[in-house]
Design an enzyme around this catalytic site. Structure first.
Site, mmCIF file in Angstrom:
data_model
loop_
_atom_site.group_PDB
_atom_site.id
_atom_site.type_symbol
_atom_site.label_atom_id
_atom_site.label_comp_id
_atom_site.label_asym_id
_atom_site.label_seq_id
_atom_site.Cartn_x
_atom_site.Cartn_y
_atom_site.Cartn_z
ATOM 1 N N GLY A 1 4.585 6.914 46.366
ATOM 2 C CA GLY A 1 5.987 7.325 46.385
ATOM 3 C C GLY A 1 6.251 8.776 46.742
ATOM 4 O O GLY A 1 5.729 9.310 47.737
ATOM 5 N N ILE A 2 7.062 9.432 45.920
ATOM 6 C CA ILE A 2 7.507 10.809 46.187
ATOM 7 C C ILE A 2 6.329 11.778 46.144
ATOM 8 O O ILE A 2 6.189 12.650 47.006
ATOM 9 C CB ILE A 2 8.610 11.207 45.170
ATOM 10 C CG1 ILE A 2 9.871 10.356 45.406
ATOM 11 C CG2 ILE A 2 8.924 12.696 45.263
ATOM 12 C CD1 ILE A 2 10.898 10.421 44.286
ATOM 13 N N ASP B 1 -3.703 11.977 39.843
ATOM 14 C CA ASP B 1 -3.061 10.695 39.530
ATOM 15 C C ASP B 1 -4.001 9.918 38.609
ATOM 16 O O ASP B 1 -5.154 10.308 38.417
ATOM 17 C CB ASP B 1 -2.761 9.885 40.807
ATOM 18 C CG ASP B 1 -1.569 8.937 40.638
ATOM 19 O OD1 ASP B 1 -1.675 7.987 39.828
ATOM 20 O OD2 ASP B 1 -0.536 9.155 41.295
ATOM 21 N N GLY C 1 0.949 12.657 40.534
ATOM 22 C CA GLY C 1 1.590 11.429 41.021
ATOM 23 C C GLY C 1 1.398 11.268 42.519
ATOM 24 O O GLY C 1 2.216 10.651 43.207
ATOM 25 N N CYS C 2 0.278 11.798 43.021
ATOM 26 C CA CYS C 2 0.045 11.872 44.484
ATOM 27 C C CYS C 2 -0.327 10.536 45.104
ATOM 28 O O CYS C 2 -0.390 10.427 46.324
ATOM 29 C CB CYS C 2 -1.069 12.877 44.774
ATOM 30 S SG CYS C 2 -2.673 12.292 44.164
ATOM 31 N N ASP D 1 -5.236 10.704 33.115
ATOM 32 C CA ASP D 1 -4.105 10.005 32.505
ATOM 33 C C ASP D 1 -3.211 11.039 31.817
ATOM 34 O O ASP D 1 -3.556 11.558 30.746
ATOM 35 C CB ASP D 1 -4.639 8.980 31.500
ATOM 36 C CG ASP D 1 -3.505 8.218 30.819
ATOM 37 O OD1 ASP D 1 -2.321 8.526 31.079
ATOM 38 O OD2 ASP D 1 -3.815 7.316 30.014
ATOM 39 N N TYR E 1 13.941 6.955 29.325
ATOM 40 C CA TYR E 1 13.792 7.582 30.649
ATOM 41 C C TYR E 1 14.862 8.667 30.853
ATOM 42 O O TYR E 1 14.552 9.803 31.234
ATOM 43 C CB TYR E 1 13.913 6.499 31.721
ATOM 44 C CG TYR E 1 13.657 6.978 33.134
ATOM 45 C CD1 TYR E 1 12.358 7.079 33.628
ATOM 46 C CD2 TYR E 1 14.707 7.311 33.986
ATOM 47 C CE1 TYR E 1 12.123 7.514 34.934
ATOM 48 C CE2 TYR E 1 14.479 7.742 35.288
ATOM 49 C CZ TYR E 1 13.180 7.831 35.766
ATOM 50 O OH TYR E 1 12.946 8.264 37.046
HETATM 51 P P1 NAD Z 1 5.793 5.730 42.048
HETATM 52 O O1 NAD Z 1 5.600 4.672 41.024
HETATM 53 O O2 NAD Z 1 5.711 5.371 43.481
HETATM 54 O O3 NAD Z 1 4.795 6.960 41.773
HETATM 55 C C1 NAD Z 1 4.543 7.446 40.480
HETATM 56 C C2 NAD Z 1 3.113 7.944 40.449
HETATM 57 O O4 NAD Z 1 2.872 8.507 39.143
HETATM 58 C C3 NAD Z 1 2.079 6.819 40.676
HETATM 59 O O5 NAD Z 1 1.137 7.177 41.655
HETATM 60 C C4 NAD Z 1 1.451 6.666 39.291
HETATM 61 O O6 NAD Z 1 0.092 6.222 39.339
HETATM 62 C C5 NAD Z 1 1.593 8.077 38.719
HETATM 63 N N1 NAD Z 1 1.475 8.023 37.263
HETATM 64 C C6 NAD Z 1 2.171 7.217 36.423
HETATM 65 N N2 NAD Z 1 1.700 7.360 35.161
HETATM 66 C C7 NAD Z 1 0.708 8.288 35.218
HETATM 67 C C8 NAD Z 1 -0.179 8.816 34.244
HETATM 68 N N3 NAD Z 1 -0.149 8.410 32.963
HETATM 69 N N4 NAD Z 1 -1.082 9.743 34.640
HETATM 70 C C9 NAD Z 1 -1.147 10.133 35.948
HETATM 71 N N5 NAD Z 1 -0.348 9.638 36.909
HETATM 72 C C10 NAD Z 1 0.562 8.711 36.541
HETATM 73 O O7 NAD Z 1 7.216 6.345 41.716
HETATM 74 P P2 NAD Z 1 8.122 7.436 42.461
HETATM 75 O O8 NAD Z 1 9.405 6.804 42.699
HETATM 76 O O9 NAD Z 1 7.401 8.092 43.565
HETATM 77 O O10 NAD Z 1 8.313 8.470 41.265
HETATM 78 C C11 NAD Z 1 7.943 9.839 41.368
HETATM 79 C C12 NAD Z 1 8.837 10.648 40.427
HETATM 80 O O11 NAD Z 1 10.183 10.532 40.877
HETATM 81 C C13 NAD Z 1 8.837 10.125 39.000
HETATM 82 O O12 NAD Z 1 8.826 11.224 38.119
HETATM 83 C C14 NAD Z 1 10.127 9.346 38.914
HETATM 84 O O13 NAD Z 1 10.604 9.294 37.587
HETATM 85 C C15 NAD Z 1 11.008 10.166 39.812
HETATM 86 N N6 NAD Z 1 12.188 9.463 40.330
HETATM 87 C C16 NAD Z 1 12.065 8.390 41.168
HETATM 88 C C17 NAD Z 1 13.208 7.769 41.651
HETATM 89 C C18 NAD Z 1 13.174 6.583 42.585
HETATM 90 O O14 NAD Z 1 14.220 5.993 42.864
HETATM 91 N N7 NAD Z 1 12.035 6.205 43.097
HETATM 92 C C19 NAD Z 1 14.481 8.249 41.264
HETATM 93 C C20 NAD Z 1 14.557 9.340 40.414
HETATM 94 C C21 NAD Z 1 13.406 9.955 39.964
#
Ligand code: NAD
Length: 260
Positions: free
Chosen positions: A15-16, A35, A11-12, A44, A153
């Site tokens: 976001g996080i 990613d 998920g690089c 994927d 979720y």
């Molecule tokens: P984001 O959408 O910014 O990043 C998610 C990343 O995961 C993206 O780069 C996306 O391309 C990648 N991804 C999604 N499906 C994929 C797949 N099938 N194969 C490979 N990569 C895939 O979201 P984020 O907020 O940075 O989320 C990161 C983690 O934090 C997630 O697990 C999310 O559930 C968790 N989270 C986020 C929040 C929030 O408020 N943002 C809160 C709680 C938990």
């Protein structure tokens, strides 16, 4: 803290995961990003084939030894179809942790961490949760449409946190000296949560239902810095924990004494 170490971050591209990738690189680590787009390893994680390809390409990129795995890739409760949510958020995360464990086991100081959510506190859909615990991906995916996005979720994140707590003290993880932990973020300012800030009504509902005493949104770095510590060599004795990075939501919601 991380100089000379080799990590994988899923998920690089956003976001996080993006913040964790940047922080670990700044600290001097070699970071292999995974990613479905814009990454060294494009894969994927919703499919068995994509996960296998990820494992092969990560092994090639790291030369057979990984010091840390950070499984961040995820799909939000309101994004995409519910089956994909559980495939990525639970089964994709396990493929990035258990699936890469043999590479971790070759490091002198291996660590693993993943990202759950405060959504686990609501429990999520019980059928999806039980199918995850049973390791039955097709049953979880089949139950997901009836559970809906948020129900799926919450179940996937609860199952992931449970898996971390269940696995961490076992021979495969603690027995191999691999600390395994999860962080559980609250609302963090990323593309996944953007819809909340964009609507006054949704933001008000979130403030009411999921209060965060330290503020409406955390920053990706707030989560990334804890992930970076959890997978650093400095973390020698913390394992099996689900650490909330949620501005105080969990404490507020569950109260002061949870150890009955
Ligand atoms: P984001 O959408 O910014 O990043 C998610 C990343 O995961 C993206 O780069 C996306 O391309 C990648 N991804 C999604 N499906 C994929 C797949 N099938 N194969 C490979 N990569 C895939 O979201 P984020 O907020 O940075 O989320 C990161 C983690 O934090 C997630 O697990 C999310 O559930 C968790 N989270 C986020 C929040 C929030 O408020 N943002 C809160 C709680 C938990």
């Amino acid at each position: 803290m991380s100089g000379g170490r080799t990590y994988v971050v899923t998920g690089c591209a956003s976001g996080i995961g993006g913040a964790a990738f940047e922080l670990l690189e700044e600290e001097g680590a070699r970071v292999i990003g995974v990613d479905r787009r814009d990454a060294e390893v494009v894969a994927d994680l919703s499919t068995a084939e994509g996960r296998r390809q990820m494992q092969v390409e990560v092994e090639r990129a790291c030369g057979g030894t990984l010091d840390g795995a950070v499984a961040c890739a995820g799909v939000g409760g309101g994004e995409g179809d519910p089956a994909t949510i559980v495939r990525v958020n639970y089964f994709g995360a396990l493929a990035s942790l258990a699936g890469l464990r043999p590479l971790l086991a070759r490091s002198p100081a291996p660590r693993a961490a993943t990202v759950a959510s405060i959504a686990l506190l609501s429990g999520g859909d019980p059928t999806v949760f039980e199918a995850c615990v049973a390791g039955d991906e097709e049953a979880a995916a089949a139950a997901a449409p009836a559970a809906g996005g948020p129900g799926t979720y919450g179940a996937a994140k609860r199952a992931l946190a449970r898996w971390v707590r269940h696995s961490a003290p076992t021979a495969e993880w603690a027995g191999a000296h691999i600390p395994l932990n999860a962080v559980a973020p609250g609302r963090i300012e990323t593309p996944m949560s953007r819809y909340i800030a964009q609507s006054k009504e949704i933001l008000e509902a979130n403030r009411r239902d999921y209060p965060q005493p330290l503020g409406d949104f955390g920053k990706p770095r707030d989560v990334a810095s804890l992930l970076a510590w959890l997978v650093s060599a400095a973390n020698g004795f913390t394992t099996g924990q689900v650490i909330f990075v949620d501005g105080g939501h969990e404490t507020f919601a569950r109260g002061a004494d949870i150890w009955q």
